[in-house]
Enzyme design. Structure first.
Site, PDB file in Angstrom:
ATOM      1  N   LYS A  13      13.619 -13.271  74.244  1.00 33.54           N
ATOM      2  CA  LYS A  13      14.253 -12.030  74.728  1.00 33.54           C
ATOM      3  C   LYS A  13      14.611 -11.112  73.557  1.00 33.54           C
ATOM      4  CE  LYS A  13      17.601 -14.304  76.760  1.00 33.54           C
ATOM      5  NZ  LYS A  13      17.228 -15.686  76.418  1.00 33.54           N
ATOM      6  N   ARG A  88      23.704 -12.989  83.659  1.00 35.18           N
ATOM      7  CA  ARG A  88      23.267 -14.392  83.704  1.00 35.18           C
ATOM      8  C   ARG A  88      23.731 -15.090  84.956  1.00 35.18           C
ATOM      9  NH1 ARG A  88      22.474 -17.112  78.001  1.00 35.18           N
ATOM     10  NH2 ARG A  88      22.443 -15.167  76.891  1.00 35.18           N
ATOM     11  N   ARG A 127      14.791 -21.907  64.731  1.00 33.32           N
ATOM     12  CA  ARG A 127      15.137 -20.498  64.466  1.00 33.32           C
ATOM     13  C   ARG A 127      16.111 -20.432  63.289  1.00 33.32           C
ATOM     14  NH1 ARG A 127      17.357 -17.228  69.293  1.00 33.32           N
ATOM     15  NH2 ARG A 127      18.340 -19.234  69.647  1.00 33.32           N
ATOM     16  N   ARG A 153      22.096 -21.018  63.790  1.00 32.48           N
ATOM     17  CA  ARG A 153      23.132 -20.797  64.799  1.00 32.48           C
ATOM     18  C   ARG A 153      23.764 -22.114  65.223  1.00 32.48           C
ATOM     19  NH1 ARG A 153      20.965 -16.740  69.431  1.00 32.48           N
ATOM     20  NH2 ARG A 153      21.875 -18.356  70.748  1.00 32.48           N
ATOM     21  N   ARG A 164      22.425 -25.520  77.041  1.00 29.76           N
ATOM     22  CA  ARG A 164      22.161 -24.104  77.363  1.00 29.76           C
ATOM     23  C   ARG A 164      21.042 -24.005  78.391  1.00 29.76           C
ATOM     24  NH1 ARG A 164      20.915 -22.215  71.593  1.00 29.76           N
ATOM     25  NH2 ARG A 164      20.279 -20.282  72.597  1.00 29.76           N
TER      26      ARG A 164
HETATM   27  P1  AP5 Z   1      14.427 -15.276  70.408  1.00 25.95           P
HETATM   28  O1  AP5 Z   1      13.721 -13.992  70.567  1.00 25.95           O
HETATM   29  O2  AP5 Z   1      15.602 -15.311  69.483  1.00 25.95           O
HETATM   30  O3  AP5 Z   1      14.788 -15.893  71.841  1.00 25.95           O
HETATM   31  P2  AP5 Z   1      15.928 -15.514  72.874  1.00 25.95           P
HETATM   32  O4  AP5 Z   1      15.335 -15.586  74.233  1.00 25.95           O
HETATM   33  O5  AP5 Z   1      16.604 -14.239  72.477  1.00 25.95           O
HETATM   34  O6  AP5 Z   1      16.829 -16.783  72.656  1.00 25.95           O
HETATM   35  P3  AP5 Z   1      18.397 -16.969  72.521  1.00 25.95           P
HETATM   36  O7  AP5 Z   1      18.535 -18.418  72.109  1.00 25.95           O
HETATM   37  O8  AP5 Z   1      19.037 -15.968  71.618  1.00 25.95           O
HETATM   38  O9  AP5 Z   1      18.840 -16.760  73.984  1.00 25.95           O
HETATM   39  P4  AP5 Z   1      20.127 -17.232  74.649  1.00 25.95           P
HETATM   40  O10 AP5 Z   1      20.016 -16.520  75.927  1.00 25.95           O
HETATM   41  O11 AP5 Z   1      20.312 -18.692  74.751  1.00 25.95           O
HETATM   42  O12 AP5 Z   1      21.250 -16.814  73.607  1.00 25.95           O
HETATM   43  P5  AP5 Z   1      22.292 -15.634  73.563  1.00 25.95           P
HETATM   44  O13 AP5 Z   1      22.480 -15.255  72.163  1.00 25.95           O
HETATM   45  O14 AP5 Z   1      21.944 -14.586  74.556  1.00 25.95           O
HETATM   46  O15 AP5 Z   1      13.355 -16.376  69.941  1.00 25.95           O
HETATM   47  C1  AP5 Z   1      13.748 -17.709  69.654  1.00 25.95           C
HETATM   48  C2  AP5 Z   1      12.912 -18.243  68.470  1.00 25.95           C
HETATM   49  O16 AP5 Z   1      11.555 -18.331  68.864  1.00 25.95           O
HETATM   50  C3  AP5 Z   1      12.940 -17.326  67.232  1.00 25.95           C
HETATM   51  O17 AP5 Z   1      12.911 -18.144  66.097  1.00 25.95           O
HETATM   52  C4  AP5 Z   1      11.651 -16.507  67.349  1.00 25.95           C
HETATM   53  O18 AP5 Z   1      11.159 -16.141  66.080  1.00 25.95           O
HETATM   54  C5  AP5 Z   1      10.712 -17.496  68.063  1.00 25.95           C
HETATM   55  N1  AP5 Z   1       9.788 -16.835  68.980  1.00 25.95           N
HETATM   56  C6  AP5 Z   1      10.058 -15.822  69.854  1.00 25.95           C
HETATM   57  N2  AP5 Z   1       8.951 -15.510  70.577  1.00 25.95           N
HETATM   58  C7  AP5 Z   1       7.979 -16.365  70.143  1.00 25.95           C
HETATM   59  C8  AP5 Z   1       6.611 -16.543  70.510  1.00 25.95           C
HETATM   60  N3  AP5 Z   1       6.016 -15.786  71.459  1.00 25.95           N
HETATM   61  N4  AP5 Z   1       5.902 -17.503  69.869  1.00 25.95           N
HETATM   62  C9  AP5 Z   1       6.496 -18.273  68.905  1.00 25.95           C
HETATM   63  N5  AP5 Z   1       7.777 -18.143  68.518  1.00 25.95           N
HETATM   64  C10 AP5 Z   1       8.509 -17.201  69.135  1.00 25.95           C
HETATM   65  O19 AP5 Z   1      23.598 -16.360  74.137  1.00 25.95           O
HETATM   66  C11 AP5 Z   1      24.263 -17.335  73.372  1.00 25.95           C
HETATM   67  C12 AP5 Z   1      25.494 -17.819  74.138  1.00 25.95           C
HETATM   68  O20 AP5 Z   1      26.397 -16.714  74.382  1.00 25.95           O
HETATM   69  C13 AP5 Z   1      25.237 -18.396  75.545  1.00 25.95           C
HETATM   70  O21 AP5 Z   1      24.872 -19.767  75.492  1.00 25.95           O
HETATM   71  C14 AP5 Z   1      26.594 -18.169  76.221  1.00 25.95           C
HETATM   72  O22 AP5 Z   1      27.530 -19.125  75.785  1.00 25.95           O
HETATM   73  C15 AP5 Z   1      27.015 -16.812  75.661  1.00 25.95           C
HETATM   74  N6  AP5 Z   1      26.565 -15.690  76.504  1.00 25.95           N
HETATM   75  C16 AP5 Z   1      25.718 -14.693  76.144  1.00 25.95           C
HETATM   76  N7  AP5 Z   1      25.526 -13.839  77.161  1.00 25.95           N
HETATM   77  C17 AP5 Z   1      26.262 -14.326  78.203  1.00 25.95           C
HETATM   78  C18 AP5 Z   1      26.453 -13.886  79.533  1.00 25.95           C
HETATM   79  N8  AP5 Z   1      25.840 -12.793  80.006  1.00 25.95           N
HETATM   80  N9  AP5 Z   1      27.258 -14.632  80.339  1.00 25.95           N
HETATM   81  C19 AP5 Z   1      27.890 -15.735  79.878  1.00 25.95           C
HETATM   82  N10 AP5 Z   1      27.738 -16.198  78.619  1.00 25.95           N
HETATM   83  C20 AP5 Z   1      26.937 -15.501  77.776  1.00 25.95           C
END
Ligand code: AP5
Length: 211
Positions: A13, A88, A127, A153, A164
């Site tokens: 994402k 979410r 990552r 992270r 997660r």
């Molecule tokens: P990346 O692009 O970073 O993936 P992402 O989908 O953004 O993954 P996240 O782990 O950041 O998502 P998340 O939803 O768990 O975390 P968030 O920070 O929102 O890619 C991942 C890796 O893969 C990178 O190394 C990249 O280089 C690689 N990659 C990408 N595309 C690729 C491809 N096509 N091929 C190969 N490699 C690739 O949330 C964190 C925490 O915050 C949650 O657990 C929760 O506790 C809280 N939180 C956040 N938002 C909410 C909400 N709305 N409600 C409640 N809690 C929330």
């Protein structure tokens, strides 16, 4: 352009949001980044959120809804936004719908990035983020340049990633039929190399190819 990117942890994402920002100029709004910034700044909200995040659980709805409501009022979001990681839960989606409807600015699309579970843990665990630039790398698929100051992270440890993923399956997956019923859902195969996924995301959004 007002869009949402949905997908499990590690789906790409954040990576794809940056490609859309480059193409359209609308801001990326990542609730994960906002919560991590609050934690780094040592705010009360950040401290409260950290307990949930480090356990791989969702932060309570009212906390993230408040953050997004405030963020969408900033000037840069008047031209549109890419919501990355929000909503979410169905209550978050309902709150977003209510606030966009008050402003008369409905959503254009919800892009779901599909990636098989077995690829997701590897994506998150390998990552690394450059502390100085905030740029995200993957030790295998997009290695960082020499000299990058890398951090891992706290919630990218394998067992927390599993939590997660469980939270995503239990709570966030329910959003997909909700948006499907509204005719907003577009699905993209995120299991391919970054540039191929990018081309398809831009195509389903009608903003051209990645080249
Ligand atoms: P990346 O692009 O970073 O993936 P992402 O989908 O953004 O993954 P996240 O782990 O950041 O998502 P998340 O939803 O768990 O975390 P968030 O920070 O929102 O890619 C991942 C890796 O893969 C990178 O190394 C990249 O280089 C690689 N990659 C990408 N595309 C690729 C491809 N096509 N091929 C190969 N490699 C690739 O949330 C964190 C925490 O915050 C949650 O657990 C929760 O506790 C809280 N939180 C956040 N938002 C909410 C909400 N709305 N409600 C409640 N809690 C929330």
């Amino acid at each position: 352009m007002r869009i949402i990117l949905v997908g499990p942890p590690g789906a790409g994402k954040g990576t794809q949001a940056k490609a859309i920002v480059e193409r359209t100029g609308v801001p990326q709004i990542s609730t994960g980044d906002m919560l991590r910034d609050a934690r780094k700044a040592g705010t009360e909200l950040g401290e409260r959120a950290a307990g949930f995040m480090n356990a791989g659980k969702l932060v309570p709805d009212e906390v993230v809804i408040g953050l997004v409501d405030e963020r969408l009022q900033r000037d840069d979001a008047s031209i549109g936004f890419i919501l990355d990681g929000f909503p979410r839960t169905v209550p978050q989606a309902e709150a977003l719908e209510a606030l966009l409807s008050r402003r008369g600015t409905p959503l254009d699309a919800v892009v779901q990035i599909d990636v098989p579970r077995e690829m997701l843990v590897e994506r998150a665990v390998f990552r690394r983020i450059d502390k100085r630039t905030g740029q995200s790398y993957h030790l295998k698929y997009s290695p960082p340049p020499p000299g990058a100051e890398l951090e891992h992270r706290a919630d990218d440890q394998a067992e927390i990633v599993e939590q997660r993923l469980a939270a995503y399956e239990a709570m966030t997956a329910a959003l997909l039929p909700w948006y499907q019923a509204k005719g907003l859902l577009r699905r993209v195969d995120g299991a391919r190399p970054v540039d191929e996924v990018k081309a398809e995301v831009l195509k389903v959004l009608g903003v051209g190819s990645a080249t």
